[in-house]
Design a protein around this motif. Structure first.
Motif, PDB file in Angstrom:
ATOM      1  N   THR A 154       0.761  -1.194   0.225  1.00  0.00           N
ATOM      2  CA  THR A 154      -0.152  -0.075  -0.161  1.00  0.00           C
ATOM      3  C   THR A 154       0.847   1.206  -0.052  1.00  0.00           C
ATOM      4  OG1 THR A 154      -1.666  -1.274   1.377  1.00  0.00           O
ATOM      5  CG2 THR A 154      -1.957   1.159   1.013  1.00  0.00           C
ATOM      6  N   SER A 155       1.807   1.233   0.826  1.00  0.00           N
ATOM      7  CA  SER A 155       2.918   2.208   0.930  1.00  0.00           C
ATOM      8  C   SER A 155       3.457   2.508  -0.458  1.00  0.00           C
ATOM      9  CB  SER A 155       3.978   1.939   1.720  1.00  0.00           C
ATOM     10  OG  SER A 155       4.920   2.948   1.742  1.00  0.00           O
ATOM     11  N   ARG A 156       3.831   1.394  -1.279  1.00  0.00           N
ATOM     12  CA  ARG A 156       4.686   1.642  -2.536  1.00  0.00           C
ATOM     13  C   ARG A 156       3.558   2.440  -3.594  1.00  0.00           C
ATOM     14  NH1 ARG A 156       4.724  -0.539  -7.412  1.00  0.00           N
ATOM     15  NH2 ARG A 156       3.059  -2.071  -6.835  1.00  0.00           N
ATOM     16  N   ARG A 157       2.272   1.696  -3.169  1.00  0.00           N
ATOM     17  CA  ARG A 157       1.337   2.167  -4.509  1.00  0.00           C
ATOM     18  C   ARG A 157       0.841   3.679  -4.355  1.00  0.00           C
ATOM     19  NH1 ARG A 157      -2.995  -2.440  -5.792  1.00  0.00           N
ATOM     20  NH2 ARG A 157      -1.501  -4.340  -5.984  1.00  0.00           N
ATOM     21  N   ILE A 158       0.815   4.154  -3.074  1.00  0.00           N
ATOM     22  CA  ILE A 158       0.516   5.670  -2.943  1.00  0.00           C
ATOM     23  C   ILE A 158       1.531   6.477  -2.847  1.00  0.00           C
ATOM     24  CG2 ILE A 158      -1.654   5.113  -1.707  1.00  0.00           C
ATOM     25  CD1 ILE A 158      -0.206   5.566   1.202  1.00  0.00           C
ATOM     26  N   ASN A 159       3.054   5.851  -2.934  1.00  0.00           N
ATOM     27  CA  ASN A 159       4.079   6.754  -3.027  1.00  0.00           C
ATOM     28  C   ASN A 159       4.401   7.510  -1.696  1.00  0.00           C
ATOM     29  OD1 ASN A 159       6.765   7.136  -4.200  1.00  0.00           O
ATOM     30  ND2 ASN A 159       5.776   9.129  -4.987  1.00  0.00           N
ATOM     31  N   ILE A 160       3.989   6.887  -0.729  1.00  0.00           N
ATOM     32  CA  ILE A 160       4.292   7.814   0.648  1.00  0.00           C
ATOM     33  C   ILE A 160       5.147   6.828   1.441  1.00  0.00           C
ATOM     34  CG2 ILE A 160       3.251   8.599   2.820  1.00  0.00           C
ATOM     35  CD1 ILE A 160       1.030   9.566   1.018  1.00  0.00           C
ATOM     36  N   ALA A 161       6.147   7.135   2.173  1.00  0.00           N
ATOM     37  CA  ALA A 161       6.907   6.270   3.166  1.00  0.00           C
ATOM     38  C   ALA A 161       6.217   5.769   4.229  1.00  0.00           C
ATOM     39  CB  ALA A 161       8.140   7.038   3.603  1.00  0.00           C
ATOM     40  N   PRO A 162       6.672   4.412   4.598  1.00  0.00           N
ATOM     41  CA  PRO A 162       5.952   3.923   5.813  1.00  0.00           C
ATOM     42  C   PRO A 162       5.833   4.679   7.031  1.00  0.00           C
ATOM     43  CG  PRO A 162       6.972   2.029   4.759  1.00  0.00           C
ATOM     44  CD  PRO A 162       7.483   3.312   3.987  1.00  0.00           C
ATOM     45  N   VAL A 163       7.052   5.399   7.421  1.00  0.00           N
ATOM     46  CA  VAL A 163       6.975   6.162   8.551  1.00  0.00           C
ATOM     47  C   VAL A 163       5.988   7.617   8.719  1.00  0.00           C
ATOM     48  CG1 VAL A 163       8.770   7.862   7.872  1.00  0.00           C
ATOM     49  CG2 VAL A 163       8.486   7.162  10.584  1.00  0.00           C
ATOM     50  N   GLU A 164       5.438   7.679   7.435  1.00  0.00           N
ATOM     51  CA  GLU A 164       4.526   8.727   7.350  1.00  0.00           C
ATOM     52  C   GLU A 164       3.065   8.358   7.041  1.00  0.00           C
ATOM     53  OE1 GLU A 164       6.837  12.146   4.544  1.00  0.00           O
ATOM     54  OE2 GLU A 164       6.448  10.331   3.580  1.00  0.00           O
ATOM     55  N   CYS A 165       2.784   7.118   7.481  1.00  0.00           N
ATOM     56  CA  CYS A 165       1.510   6.313   7.419  1.00  0.00           C
ATOM     57  C   CYS A 165       1.034   5.948   8.909  1.00  0.00           C
ATOM     58  CB  CYS A 165       1.590   5.081   6.548  1.00  0.00           C
ATOM     59  SG  CYS A 165       2.087   5.285   4.948  1.00  0.00           S
ATOM     60  N   LEU A 166      -0.286   6.330   9.151  1.00  0.00           N
ATOM     61  CA  LEU A 166      -0.936   5.870  10.207  1.00  0.00           C
ATOM     62  C   LEU A 166      -1.781   4.706   9.799  1.00  0.00           C
ATOM     63  CD1 LEU A 166      -2.814   9.151  11.646  1.00  0.00           C
ATOM     64  CD2 LEU A 166      -1.187   7.696  12.663  1.00  0.00           C
ATOM     65  N   VAL A 167      -1.991   3.625  10.528  1.00  0.00           N
ATOM     66  CA  VAL A 167      -2.988   2.345  10.154  1.00  0.00           C
ATOM     67  C   VAL A 167      -3.781   2.086  11.239  1.00  0.00           C
ATOM     68  CG1 VAL A 167      -2.571   0.026  10.027  1.00  0.00           C
ATOM     69  CG2 VAL A 167      -1.038   1.375   8.937  1.00  0.00           C
ATOM     70  N   PHE A 168      -5.005   2.081  10.891  1.00  0.00           N
ATOM     71  CA  PHE A 168      -6.294   1.867  11.720  1.00  0.00           C
ATOM     72  C   PHE A 168      -6.689   0.338  11.590  1.00  0.00           C
ATOM     73  CE2 PHE A 168      -6.613   6.232  10.693  1.00  0.00           C
ATOM     74  CZ  PHE A 168      -6.549   6.836  12.027  1.00  0.00           C
ATOM     75  N   GLU A 169      -6.440  -0.391  12.676  1.00  0.00           N
ATOM     76  CA  GLU A 169      -6.844  -1.803  12.765  1.00  0.00           C
ATOM     77  C   GLU A 169      -7.630  -2.215  14.024  1.00  0.00           C
ATOM     78  OE1 GLU A 169      -6.196  -4.544  11.427  1.00  0.00           O
ATOM     79  OE2 GLU A 169      -5.022  -4.552   9.817  1.00  0.00           O
ATOM     80  N   ASP A 170      -8.270  -3.242  13.800  1.00  0.00           N
ATOM     81  CA  ASP A 170      -8.954  -3.838  14.845  1.00  0.00           C
ATOM     82  C   ASP A 170      -8.598  -5.161  15.426  1.00  0.00           C
ATOM     83  OD1 ASP A 170     -10.993  -6.370  13.714  1.00  0.00           O
ATOM     84  OD2 ASP A 170     -10.277  -5.145  12.519  1.00  0.00           O
ATOM     85  N   SER A 171      -7.802  -5.868  14.746  1.00  0.00           N
ATOM     86  CA  SER A 171      -7.147  -7.123  14.973  1.00  0.00           C
ATOM     87  C   SER A 171      -5.572  -7.222  15.299  1.00  0.00           C
ATOM     88  CB  SER A 171      -7.247  -7.986  13.622  1.00  0.00           C
ATOM     89  OG  SER A 171      -6.255  -7.627  12.839  1.00  0.00           O
ATOM     90  N   CYS A 172      -5.165  -8.013  16.336  1.00  0.00           N
ATOM     91  CA  CYS A 172      -3.890  -8.194  16.961  1.00  0.00           C
ATOM     92  C   CYS A 172      -2.715  -8.456  15.700  1.00  0.00           C
ATOM     93  CB  CYS A 172      -3.844  -9.204  17.925  1.00  0.00           C
ATOM     94  SG  CYS A 172      -4.716  -8.802  19.330  1.00  0.00           S
ATOM     95  N   VAL A 173      -3.214  -9.312  14.688  1.00  0.00           N
ATOM     96  CA  VAL A 173      -2.195  -9.611  13.630  1.00  0.00           C
ATOM     97  C   VAL A 173      -2.228  -8.338  12.677  1.00  0.00           C
ATOM     98  CG1 VAL A 173      -2.640 -12.063  13.533  1.00  0.00           C
ATOM     99  CG2 VAL A 173      -3.943 -10.666  12.200  1.00  0.00           C
ATOM    100  N   GLY A 174      -3.279  -7.555  12.602  1.00  0.00           N
ATOM    101  CA  GLY A 174      -2.927  -6.066  11.704  1.00  0.00           C
ATOM    102  C   GLY A 174      -2.190  -5.396  12.451  1.00  0.00           C
ATOM    103  N   ILE A 175      -2.157  -5.135  13.728  1.00  0.00           N
ATOM    104  CA  ILE A 175      -1.114  -4.253  14.349  1.00  0.00           C
ATOM    105  C   ILE A 175       0.271  -4.871  14.296  1.00  0.00           C
ATOM    106  CG2 ILE A 175      -0.623  -3.300  16.957  1.00  0.00           C
ATOM    107  CD1 ILE A 175      -2.999  -2.041  15.681  1.00  0.00           C
ATOM    108  N   GLU A 176       0.503  -6.284  14.419  1.00  0.00           N
ATOM    109  CA  GLU A 176       1.690  -6.550  14.234  1.00  0.00           C
ATOM    110  C   GLU A 176       2.407  -6.349  12.688  1.00  0.00           C
ATOM    111  OE1 GLU A 176       2.533 -10.661  15.458  1.00  0.00           O
ATOM    112  OE2 GLU A 176       0.692 -10.920  16.225  1.00  0.00           O
ATOM    113  N   ALA A 177       1.432  -6.404  11.543  1.00  0.00           N
ATOM    114  CA  ALA A 177       1.586  -6.492  10.328  1.00  0.00           C
ATOM    115  C   ALA A 177       2.002  -4.665  10.107  1.00  0.00           C
ATOM    116  CB  ALA A 177       0.506  -6.606   9.464  1.00  0.00           C
TER     117      ALA A 177
END
Length: 226
Positions: A154-177
């Motif tokens: 997703t970071s690659r497709r939007i051309n925004i560095a991971p460190v500049e991304c917030l992620v909203f998740e409800d699952s533990c495995v999603g938080i790990e990812a």
């Protein structure tokens, strides 16, 4: 404008939509029709996982001859039928948050383990598809969550560095990812509550998406990411 944050990436099921009650019911019904029983504890192992992982743990539980394709097809059929009959409610706070992010100039993307056609259908029926500039599904990556692949893609497709991304998740495995991808994960628990270890990986844990706008307006607070 929030410092260093240019994108917000959302999970879908259990976060944007109240899907888990129907999904759990559909899996139990499909398994029962094939002569298998599923406990709630075993279902929790499914939360946030893609189909390849679910196939693996089902065959570990029920044996290598477990009819995964047949059970999965039935689960999708009866789950979708009920979803279309009853509707799929948005979680509280979704619309306000999407509008707030959009008005703030933050790029909005989606990263989900659900198939693309079902994802598009849900977003379209809810009237929120236009908010998402990019949609990445488990069909687009080699490994599902908790591997970071889907968030890195997703970071690659939007051309925004991971460190500049917030992620909203409800699952533990999603938080790990999201954490493994080098992003800032915010957990909004649904049926799965965070362990102490997951709380350490999350930038913040909030009770509802309704709390997010105020949290972001305060500049992301102090968080707990070191």
């Amino acid at each position: 404008m929030l410092p260093n944050i240019r994108a917000a990436i959302f999970d879908m099921d259990g976060l944007l939509f109240d899907t888990e009650s129907i999904a759990r019911w559909a899996w139990k019904q499909a398994l029962a029709s094939h002569g298998y029983l599923m406990s709630d504890d075993f279902y929790f192992e499914f939360v946030g996982r893609d189909l390849s992982w679910r196939e693996k743990i089902l065959k570990q539980r029920y044996g290598g001859s477990f009819p995964f394709e047949s059970v999965t097809a039935q689960r999708i059929e009866i789950g979708d039928r009920r979803e279309l009959q009853e509707g799929l409610p948005l979680k509280a706070g979704v619309l306000d948050l999407l509008r707030w992010l959009n008005n703030s100039g933050i790029v909005i993307a989606l990263a989900t383990g659900t198939s693309r056609h079902r994802t598009i259908r849900r977003l379209t029926n809810a009237g929120i598809l236009p908010y998402f500039t990019t949609i990445v599904t488990s069909e687009d990556v080699a490994q599902g969550k908790p591997a970071p692949d889907i968030y890195l893609e997703t970071s690659r497709r939007i051309n925004i560095a991971p460190v500049e991304c917030l992620v909203f998740e409800d699952s533990c495995v999603g938080i790990e990812a999201a954490f493994s991808a080098g992003m800032y994960p915010i957990m909004i628990p649904d049926i799965e509550k965070p362990s102490p270890e997951i709380k350490c990986l999350a930038y913040q844990v909030l009770d509802s998406l309704e709390q997010v706008c105020e949290f972001l307006e305060q500049g992301l607070g102090t968080g707990n990411r070191g």
